[in-house]
Design an enzyme around this catalytic site. Structure first.
Site, mmCIF file in Angstrom:
data_model
loop_
_atom_site.group_PDB
_atom_site.id
_atom_site.type_symbol
_atom_site.label_atom_id
_atom_site.label_comp_id
_atom_site.label_asym_id
_atom_site.label_seq_id
_atom_site.Cartn_x
_atom_site.Cartn_y
_atom_site.Cartn_z
ATOM 1 N N HIS A 37 -8.052 6.412 0.812
ATOM 2 C CA HIS A 37 -8.805 5.162 1.041
ATOM 3 C C HIS A 37 -9.123 4.507 -0.307
ATOM 4 C CE1 HIS A 37 -10.527 7.110 4.950
ATOM 5 N NE2 HIS A 37 -9.539 6.292 5.271
ATOM 6 N N GLU A 73 -8.863 -4.168 2.382
ATOM 7 C CA GLU A 73 -7.835 -3.488 1.591
ATOM 8 C C GLU A 73 -6.696 -4.441 1.229
ATOM 9 O OE1 GLU A 73 -7.382 0.869 2.947
ATOM 10 O OE2 GLU A 73 -8.475 -0.103 4.549
ATOM 11 N N ARG A 105 0.869 -1.173 0.000
ATOM 12 C CA ARG A 105 0.000 0.000 0.000
ATOM 13 C C ARG A 105 0.907 1.224 0.000
ATOM 14 N NH1 ARG A 105 -3.903 2.220 4.810
ATOM 15 N NH2 ARG A 105 -4.959 3.733 3.537
ATOM 16 N N ARG A 141 -10.155 14.419 12.857
ATOM 17 C CA ARG A 141 -9.993 15.414 11.782
ATOM 18 C C ARG A 141 -11.297 16.177 11.559
ATOM 19 N NH1 ARG A 141 -7.738 11.196 7.519
ATOM 20 N NH2 ARG A 141 -6.813 9.971 9.168
#
Ligand code: ADP
Length: 397
Positions: free
Chosen positions: A180, A385, A91, A241
């Site tokens: 993402h 993922e 990744r 966030r």
């Protein structure tokens, strides 16, 4: 074919060894506190007991070496030698404007990862270290980079250009990228299959709601818009966030509190979101829900605002695509929080969205949670993922 998937953070390294014959996980694990005192490796081989190995890991290189040892160990190993590993999928956070499709790593790919250090200062250096550590530990094996920004690269210009002077795009590649990406790609693709939609035309909105959260809109599996921007700060309200704020807020806080821009950006990244809105209760949505149940007003407002913002993005993306066939919920909150899903969908009755409460009473399992007569299919689709990265790696080698 066995593929090793590596996800490096600045002080951590997650891995999964996946057998592509049946896409099963043969072993997975996590190295923590790399470069810090007290580092440890937690290794979980399928069908054997989990082990925790406490050993110094001054660099990602030593972490990879320990992972290789664990994978081949006579007691808790799952392979006899690294010859059994066909390739390594990594990744990688940011490929800048240069790369969108996954790619077998060569010197040019490494150069681009390096050139994007300032776009992904926490992740890109770690991602490169992970690649170089694998090259050293397993010379000659293909390493594949799967970009977290890749999915967003198919956005049209009208979606990715900021309305700021064009020279900043030319000089510094300032645009919206989206993050993402592997999750949005995997979940939108699986949702199309699961809901039996047209793979070429399906309009899908994916709500990846975890500690970090983002929404994407895609047509036929190609992203047309996504809520994160140049960095993962834009868009939804997240654990820590802020998501979207008027940029003038930054100037205002700087002037009032005598802080510089970097300090305020740090506050927007690490001390805002539901953590900030609740005056520091927690960044974990479960804690916020408990506080709300205890009558805490700020917790109630934070959860309402979180849900409201997701619903607004779904409305915007439905307009952007002139319709929506399916909405998918994924990641920690999306997969586990039935009340959150229900509350978000309660804003969408005008679209003909109807939730089946019984079906929605589920966690972490792919499920059609909309009622049979809902005009839009609503799906709980657990993200994966690692599997998405392994599939990309297999495709490329
Ligand atoms: P990330 O990968 O971005 O760190 P995850 O996708 O693992 O995040 O999601 C973590 C979030 O999921 C946490 O904030 C956690 O509170 C939330 N979560 C897990 N279970 C539940 C639940 N039952 N209800 C609400 N939120 C939950």
């Amino acid at each position: 074919m066995k593929i090793l998937v590596i996800n490096c953070g600045s002080s951590s390294l997650k891995y999964q060894l996946i057998d592509m014959a049946d896409e099963s996980v043969i072993a997975k694990g996590l190295c923590e506190r790399i470069g810090i005192e007290g580092s440890k490796l937690t290794h979980e081989p399928a069908g054997k007991d989990k082990v925790v190995i406490e050993k110094a890991m001054p660099t990602h290189q030593t972490a990879i070496e320990l992972v290789m040892e664990a994978l081949q160990s006579p007691e808790h190993g799952v392979i006899k030698s690294t010859d059994e590993i066909s390739a390594i999928g990594h990744r990688v956070l940011h490929g800048g404007k240069v790369y969108s499709d996954s790619i077998v790593v060569n010197e040019d790919v490494k150069r681009v990862i390096r050139e994007c250090f300032d776009l992904g200062p926490l992740h890109n250096p770690a991602n490169l270290m992970g690649i170089e550590a694998c090259e050293a530990a397993m010379p000659g094996k293909p390493n594949v980079a799967v970009w977290d920004t890749g999915f967003g690269m198919s956005m049209p210009e009208k979606a990715y250009m900021y309305a700021i002077p064009h020279e900043y795009y030319e000089k510094y590649s300032i645009r919206r990228y989206g993050f993402h990406g592997t999750s949005h790609m995997y979940v939108s693709g699986e949702t199309i299959k699961f809901a039996g939609l047209d793979p070429e035309k399906a309009k899908v909105i994916v709500c990846h709601l975890g500690n970090g959260a983002s929404v994407s809109a895609s047509i036929g599996g190609k992203c047309v818009d996504t809520s994160m921007g140049l960095t993962p700060l834009e868009g939804l309200i997240m654990g820590t966030r802020s998501g979207d704020v008027d940029p003038a807020v930054v100037q205002f806080i700087c002037n009032k509190e005598g802080k510089d821009v970097n300090e305020v950006l740090n506050i927007l990244n690490k001390k805002s979101g539901v953590l900030g809105m609740t005056d520091g209760i927690s960044s974990d949505f479960r804690d916020i829900e408990n506080a709300k149940a205890d009558g805490n007003h700020l917790a109630e407002v934070a959860l309402d605002a979180f849900v409201y913002r997701v619903a607004k993005y779904i409305g915007a993306y439905t307009a952007a695509m002139n319709g929506v066939d399916a909405i998918a919920f994924t990641a920690g909150v999306g997969e586990n929080d039935k009340v959150g899903r229900k509350n978000i969908c309660s804003y969408l009755e005008y679209l003909g969205v109807k939730i089946d409460d019984e079906a929605n009473n589920v966690r972490g399992k792919r499920t059609m949670i909309s009622a049979p007569d809902s005009k839009v299919k609503v799906v709980l689709m657990p993200t994966n993922e690692e599997l998405a990265i392994a599939r990309e790696t297999k495709r490329l080698i």
